[in-house]
Scaffold this active site. Structure first.
Site, mmCIF file in Angstrom:
data_model
loop_
_atom_site.group_PDB
_atom_site.id
_atom_site.type_symbol
_atom_site.label_atom_id
_atom_site.label_comp_id
_atom_site.label_asym_id
_atom_site.label_seq_id
_atom_site.Cartn_x
_atom_site.Cartn_y
_atom_site.Cartn_z
ATOM 1 N N CYS B 111 0.881 -1.166 0.000
ATOM 2 C CA CYS B 111 0.000 0.000 0.000
ATOM 3 C C CYS B 111 0.916 1.211 0.000
ATOM 4 C CB CYS B 111 -0.908 0.025 1.229
ATOM 5 S SG CYS B 111 -1.833 1.573 1.340
ATOM 6 N N CYS B 114 -0.502 4.206 2.494
ATOM 7 C CA CYS B 114 -0.470 4.069 3.961
ATOM 8 C C CYS B 114 -0.045 2.669 4.318
ATOM 9 C CB CYS B 114 -1.790 4.481 4.599
ATOM 10 S SG CYS B 114 -3.284 3.840 3.804
ATOM 11 N N SER B 115 -0.968 1.838 4.832
ATOM 12 C CA SER B 115 -0.578 0.495 5.248
ATOM 13 C C SER B 115 -1.731 -0.489 5.088
ATOM 14 C CB SER B 115 -0.098 0.513 6.698
ATOM 15 O OG SER B 115 -1.107 1.081 7.525
ATOM 16 N N CYS B 116 -2.605 -0.256 4.093
ATOM 17 C CA CYS B 116 -3.766 -1.120 3.877
ATOM 18 C C CYS B 116 -3.321 -2.573 3.740
ATOM 19 C CB CYS B 116 -4.531 -0.681 2.634
ATOM 20 S SG CYS B 116 -5.210 0.978 2.814
#
Lengths: 119, 208
Positions: B111, B114-116
């Site tokens: 991602c 962000c950090s999906c």
């Protein structure tokens, strides 16, 4: 009474919160269509990363209709429903001659991020 | 953060807390003081992700797909529904796409924004998955990142990087290693690593 209490944690986590919307929206594209991403640079929220702006790709799949985060982030509610597609970009289109051999990128793109590419 | 401090681990109590720990503490204090969250609810969330939700869930999905061709077909067609058949669903797994590794295609997930990450099947993401170096390099030089993870693939294998920038969450269906025909579904699940389901690793056959 707090909004988040111990007894509702399990249900909230298991239930999830999809941004999928039950709306009647005609897709602008279909699998196989050539597209070019818009080169927009909003100061507000967007899910269109810089490295894919203004690039040519191909729609591979239509995932259905979702709230548009660029406007939802502002309004605070799910809004502006539109289709989300998987779009494939070839490595060289994104990275030029520095691209890895035989590598490509897939990313989720909203109708509002895309324009038809002249073939 | 849990209120009950666990003293079984080894750390120095005189070291200043990290920036992240400070920020989390500040956020939790604010949320509690404003009466928005009950601190025991935070403990419940942590408990859930420490004991129930993690990469063993994804491994069960992968092993089932290796053993049951009909399940695999359903999994690749509608990931969310097929994963829910095994009881895994919810936050950050609402709209799943399962991508299959083959002799000619290798998939890897990131991602960049962000950090999906697919929580119901993989739990919470590892630190490196959230780090700027991984997120910025893997889109530009996936073969270089794979090499850092000890994975070298011939140029004949197409590398597909999936940026989970928006609505979909991705699970890689790794290739079943050769020489595992006699293994049961449960034994196969033991072989499946977290990294193989992100795409930064391959599943290896047992050595013995």
């Amino acid at each position: 009474m707090p909004l988040l209490t111990r007894d509702i944690v399990g249900g909230l986590v298991a239930g999830g919160a999809s941004c999928r919307m039950d709306a009647d929206v005609v897709p602008k594209f279909k699998a196989g269509d050539k597209v070019v991403t818009r080169n927009i640079n909003p100061a507000s929220h967007t899910r269109l990363p810089r490295y894919v702006r203004g690039k040519r790709g191909t729609i591979t799949h239509d995932h259905g209709i979702f709230a548009f985060p660029d406007t939802s982030a502002d309004s605070g509610t799910h809004s502006d429903p539109q289709h989300v597609y998987s779009v494939r970009f070839e490595g060289e289109e994104l990275w030029g001659k520095d691209a890895n051999a035989n590598a490509c990128l897939y990313i989720d793109m909203f109708d509002s991020y895309l324009e038809p590419a002249e073939s | 953060m849990a209120q009950d401090h666990d003293h079984r681990h080894d750390h120095h109590h005189n070291a200043p807390p990290s920036d992240t720990a400070m920020r989390v503490k500040a956020l939790e204090t604010l949320l509690s003081e404003k009466g928005l969250v009950d601190s025991s609810a935070i403990d419940a969330v942590i408990e859930l992700y420490e004991t129930k939700i993690g990469p063993r869930n994804g491994a069960a999905v992968v092993a089932r797909a290796w053993c049951d061709p009909d399940y695999k077909a359903r999994l690749l067609k509608n990931g969310s529904e097929a994963i829910a058949e095994l009881g895994f669903q919810g936050v950050q797994g609402e709209d799943m796409l399962v991508v299959e590794n083959t002799d000619s295609v290798h998939n890897i997930v990131v991602c960049t924004l962000c950090s999906c990450y697919p929580w119901p099947t993989l739990g919470l993401p590892p630190v490196w998955y959230k780090s700027a170096p991984y997120r910025s390099k893997v889109v530009r030089d996936p073969r270089g990142v794979l090499e850092e993870f000890g994975v070298e693939l011939p140029e004949s294998v197409e590398i597909r990087v999936w940026d989970s920038n928006a609505e979909l969450r991705y699970l890689v269906l790794p290739q079943r290693p050769a020489g595992t025909d006699e293994m049961t579904e449960d034994q196969l699940a033991e072989l499946v690593t977290r990294d193989s389901m992100i795409g930064t690793g391959l599943v290896e056959a047992p050595t013995s």
